[in-house]
Design a protein around this motif. Structure first.
Motif, mmCIF file in Angstrom:
data_model
loop_
_atom_site.group_PDB
_atom_site.id
_atom_site.type_symbol
_atom_site.label_atom_id
_atom_site.label_comp_id
_atom_site.label_asym_id
_atom_site.label_seq_id
_atom_site.Cartn_x
_atom_site.Cartn_y
_atom_site.Cartn_z
ATOM 1 N N VAL A 148 112.705 -44.546 102.031
ATOM 2 C CA VAL A 148 111.289 -44.304 102.354
ATOM 3 C C VAL A 148 110.556 -45.571 102.775
ATOM 4 O O VAL A 148 109.446 -45.491 103.312
ATOM 5 N N ALA A 149 111.120 -46.745 102.542
ATOM 6 C CA ALA A 149 110.383 -47.993 102.778
ATOM 7 C C ALA A 149 109.933 -48.137 104.224
ATOM 8 O O ALA A 149 108.895 -48.762 104.508
ATOM 9 N N ARG A 177 106.237 -38.062 97.300
ATOM 10 C CA ARG A 177 105.619 -39.000 96.352
ATOM 11 C C ARG A 177 106.165 -40.413 96.529
ATOM 12 O O ARG A 177 105.406 -41.397 96.501
ATOM 13 N N ARG A 178 107.476 -40.536 96.728
ATOM 14 C CA ARG A 178 108.056 -41.870 96.910
ATOM 15 C C ARG A 178 107.593 -42.488 98.228
ATOM 16 O O ARG A 178 107.319 -43.695 98.297
ATOM 17 N N ALA A 179 107.499 -41.671 99.261
ATOM 18 C CA ALA A 179 107.008 -42.189 100.539
ATOM 19 C C ALA A 179 105.567 -42.659 100.417
ATOM 20 O O ALA A 179 105.182 -43.684 100.995
ATOM 21 N N HIS A 180 104.765 -41.926 99.660
ATOM 22 C CA HIS A 180 103.368 -42.339 99.459
ATOM 23 C C HIS A 180 103.301 -43.692 98.764
ATOM 24 O O HIS A 180 102.516 -44.565 99.148
ATOM 25 N N ARG A 185 101.459 -42.122 104.879
ATOM 26 C CA ARG A 185 100.405 -41.111 104.762
ATOM 27 C C ARG A 185 101.093 -39.766 104.574
ATOM 28 O O ARG A 185 101.175 -38.947 105.484
ATOM 29 N N SER A 186 101.586 -39.553 103.369
ATOM 30 C CA SER A 186 102.483 -38.428 103.136
ATOM 31 C C SER A 186 101.838 -37.368 102.253
ATOM 32 O O SER A 186 101.022 -37.661 101.372
ATOM 33 N N CYS A 187 102.230 -36.129 102.502
ATOM 34 C CA CYS A 187 101.809 -35.022 101.652
ATOM 35 C C CYS A 187 102.781 -33.869 101.855
ATOM 36 O O CYS A 187 103.542 -33.824 102.827
ATOM 37 N N GLY A 188 102.733 -32.930 100.917
ATOM 38 C CA GLY A 188 103.523 -31.720 101.021
ATOM 39 C C GLY A 188 102.620 -30.519 101.230
ATOM 40 O O GLY A 188 101.460 -30.520 100.819
ATOM 41 N N VAL A 189 103.158 -29.518 101.879
ATOM 42 C CA VAL A 189 102.449 -28.256 102.091
ATOM 43 C C VAL A 189 103.357 -27.148 101.573
ATOM 44 O O VAL A 189 104.440 -26.915 102.133
ATOM 45 N N SER A 190 102.944 -26.497 100.495
ATOM 46 C CA SER A 190 103.722 -25.428 99.903
ATOM 47 C C SER A 190 103.410 -24.124 100.632
ATOM 48 O O SER A 190 102.305 -23.588 100.527
ATOM 49 N N GLY A 233 99.351 -38.539 98.102
ATOM 50 C CA GLY A 233 100.757 -38.173 98.099
ATOM 51 C C GLY A 233 100.985 -36.864 97.377
ATOM 52 O O GLY A 233 101.989 -36.697 96.674
ATOM 53 N N ALA A 234 100.080 -35.918 97.565
ATOM 54 C CA ALA A 234 100.070 -34.686 96.787
ATOM 55 C C ALA A 234 100.598 -33.509 97.607
ATOM 56 O O ALA A 234 100.861 -33.616 98.808
ATOM 57 N N VAL A 235 100.722 -32.379 96.944
ATOM 58 C CA VAL A 235 101.145 -31.134 97.566
ATOM 59 C C VAL A 235 99.954 -30.184 97.599
ATOM 60 O O VAL A 235 99.273 -29.994 96.595
#
Length: 250
Positions: A148-149, A177-180, A185-190, A233-235
């Protein structure tokens, strides 16, 4: 290749081309590169009738409707082999070659990678390429310890159905989360439904992916709920985001 929207036939000269353009307008403001799924291990080429590749076509069509055919180059990565193939990481090499080839067709503007499953893993691996602004990863294959770095300052948006039985949504959320923490600029979409093939409520997957790709390209604003999730870094729930996404293209 032309701005008419017609898809050019593959070359049959025995020479592999990693980039397969689908639409090349005269002066594109950006580009979207599609990366379809594959297998963990397979040293055979994709077949002429390749269902993972076909599954990405409606995503490309939705992106063109959202952004406008005159504004974005749309292309697909062609793989030499169907598999990831361990340390060979074959689709990663194909994706990097496609990005380099893309420069001659669209020398300016951001590039967004939209990948599914193995293709999403490859997209996330090559996101450090200087042309790439972000990745929209669909049901990605994210094994533990995936790097992720290199994703610092890059948009990383992961869409996943938590009931997917092929790739792990839990692994994808851990990757987010690790990418954040690495500065992405990371997030998840459930997503509420769809499974790994994203077939149930397919129109919602197409529509939301197109909207997010347009946002990463800078053609529209990303939904406030998504940018808030990126800051943590949330979902976020896909059903909530879909309320902000217009139907019927632009």
């Amino acid at each position: 290749m032309s701005g008419s929207g017609a898809e050019p036939a593959d070359r049959d000269d025995g020479e592999h081309r990693s980039l397969r353009p689908r639409l090349v307008p005269p002066a594109p403001r950006g580009a979207v590169l599609l990366l379809h799924g594959g297998r963990p291990d397979a040293l055979t080429p994709p077949p002429p009738l390749n269902l993972p590749s076909a599954r990405m076509r409606p995503f490309g069509s939705a992106i063109l409707r959202s952004v406008g055919k005159e504004r974005v180059l749309l292309a697909t990565v062609r793989y030499r082999y169907r598999g990831w193939n361990g340390s060979r990481t074959d689709p990663v090499h194909d994706a990097n070659e496609a990005l380099d080839e893309l420069t001659s067709l669209a020398p300016l503007g951001p590039v967004v990678l939209v990948g599914h499953s193995m293709g999403a893993r490859a997209a996330l691996r090559v996101a450090a390429h200087p042309r790439v602004s972000g990745v929209v990863a669909l049901a990605p294959w994210c094994p533990p310890g995936e790097p992720v770095a290199h994703l610092r300052d890059t948009h990383v948006i992961v869409l996943h159905d938590e009931r997917d039985r092929v790739t792990s949504a839990r692994g994808a959320w851990d990757f987010v989360r690790r990418a954040h923490r690495a500065g992405a600029r990371s997030c998840g979409v459930s997503m509420p439904r769809g499974g790994h093939a994203m077939l149930r409520d397919a129109g919602d997957w197409h529509r939301l992916t197109a909207f997010l790709a347009a946002g990463v390209l800078g053609e529209r604003a990303l939904p406030p709920g998504l940018t808030a999730a990126q800051a943590r870094g949330a979902v976020v729930e896909g059903s909530a985001l879909l309320r902000d996404v217009p139907r019927g293209g632009r």
